[in-house]
Motif scaffolding. Sequence first.
Motif, short mmCIF file in Angstrom:
data_model
loop_
_atom_site.label_atom_id
_atom_site.label_comp_id
_atom_site.label_asym_id
_atom_site.label_seq_id
_atom_site.Cartn_x
_atom_site.Cartn_y
_atom_site.Cartn_z
N GLY A 128 0.92 -0.85 0.02
CA GLY A 128 -0.03 -0.07 -0.25
C GLY A 128 0.63 1.26 -0.23
O GLY A 128 1.94 1.27 0.18
N ARG A 175 -12.38 -4.01 0.75
CA ARG A 175 -11.38 -2.74 0.90
C ARG A 175 -12.48 -2.13 1.67
O ARG A 175 -13.95 -2.43 1.83
CB ARG A 175 -10.52 -2.10 -0.32
CG ARG A 175 -12.42 -1.40 -0.81
CD ARG A 175 -11.33 -0.37 -2.09
NE ARG A 175 -13.08 -0.01 -3.07
CZ ARG A 175 -12.80 0.20 -4.45
NH1 ARG A 175 -11.58 0.87 -4.67
NH2 ARG A 175 -13.75 0.52 -5.16
N THR A 191 -9.88 4.55 -2.30
CA THR A 191 -8.55 4.89 -1.06
C THR A 191 -9.47 5.04 -0.24
O THR A 191 -10.62 4.86 -0.30
CB THR A 191 -8.59 6.89 -0.70
OG1 THR A 191 -7.84 7.75 -1.78
CG2 THR A 191 -8.22 7.25 0.64
N VAL A 249 -8.74 1.59 3.12
CA VAL A 249 -7.62 0.47 4.04
C VAL A 249 -8.26 -1.16 3.11
O VAL A 249 -9.46 -1.10 3.38
CB VAL A 249 -8.44 -0.01 5.29
CG1 VAL A 249 -7.34 -1.30 5.48
CG2 VAL A 249 -7.87 1.60 5.80
N TYR A 250 -6.79 -1.83 2.46
CA TYR A 250 -7.24 -2.39 1.76
C TYR A 250 -6.96 -4.02 2.61
O TYR A 250 -5.77 -4.17 3.31
CB TYR A 250 -6.31 -2.90 0.65
CG TYR A 250 -7.46 -1.72 -0.62
CD1 TYR A 250 -7.18 -0.37 -0.11
CD2 TYR A 250 -8.15 -2.51 -2.02
CE1 TYR A 250 -7.87 -0.18 -1.50
CE2 TYR A 250 -8.32 -1.92 -2.85
CZ TYR A 250 -8.36 -0.48 -2.71
OH TYR A 250 -9.17 0.67 -3.13
N TYR A 251 -7.94 -5.34 2.66
CA TYR A 251 -7.70 -6.31 3.30
C TYR A 251 -7.85 -7.56 2.67
O TYR A 251 -8.65 -8.44 1.79
CB TYR A 251 -8.91 -6.22 4.46
CG TYR A 251 -9.14 -5.33 5.60
CD1 TYR A 251 -9.97 -4.11 5.29
CD2 TYR A 251 -8.45 -5.02 6.28
CE1 TYR A 251 -9.83 -3.12 6.28
CE2 TYR A 251 -8.69 -4.21 7.82
CZ TYR A 251 -9.13 -3.19 7.50
OH TYR A 251 -9.22 -2.04 8.51
N GLY A 269 -4.36 -5.93 7.16
CA GLY A 269 -4.72 -4.14 6.28
C GLY A 269 -3.28 -3.33 5.99
O GLY A 269 -2.70 -3.46 6.85
N THR A 270 -4.16 -2.46 5.20
CA THR A 270 -3.03 -1.77 4.14
C THR A 270 -2.95 -0.76 3.60
O THR A 270 -4.09 -1.02 2.94
CB THR A 270 -1.74 -2.50 3.03
OG1 THR A 270 -1.33 -1.39 2.62
CG2 THR A 270 -2.37 -3.06 2.07
N GLN A 271 -2.35 0.41 4.26
CA GLN A 271 -3.87 1.84 3.15
C GLN A 271 -3.21 1.97 2.02
O GLN A 271 -2.06 2.14 1.77
CB GLN A 271 -3.22 2.87 5.06
CG GLN A 271 -3.82 4.36 3.98
CD GLN A 271 -5.48 4.84 4.15
OE1 GLN A 271 -6.24 3.98 5.02
NE2 GLN A 271 -6.15 4.46 2.88
N THR A 291 -4.12 5.24 -0.82
CA THR A 291 -4.46 6.50 -0.78
C THR A 291 -4.30 7.27 -2.58
O THR A 291 -2.84 7.33 -2.64
CB THR A 291 -3.93 7.39 0.06
OG1 THR A 291 -4.12 6.90 1.60
CG2 THR A 291 -4.85 8.55 -0.03
#
Length: 120
Positions: free
Chosen positions: A9, A38, A90, A92-94, A113-115, A117
């Motif tokens: 991310g 997400r 944009t 948080v991807y899980y 999770g990884t952000q 943006t």
Amino acid sequence: QVQLVESGGGLVQAGGSLRLSCVASGPIFSISAMGWYRQAPGKQRELVATIFNGGGTNYADSVKGRFTISRDNAKDTVYLQMNSLKPEDTAVYYCNAEIRTSLFRSSGYWGQGTQVTVSS
């Protein structure tokens, strides 16, 4: 203990690309479906893409043609290639995976999770 760990991310401008990775580790007997979800601020978590053990895929309409999900079964890893990113991506991807830890036990697991943006 089964764990899913995401990476990749970050911050990117609109129109750019990112590649997310998720590695599963622990006492894994087999993995069936793997996927990405997400969650944007103030919104519910939504499915982005799923890939099944046989290679079949499923995508949210909002990402079709821009995102590609793939997996490396030998590495217990799932990827999400995201192209033509938009500010509305944009979130948080899980990572999610249905993992069998024995012949008789299967559960769903989530990463931390990884952000992602995307700036306009």
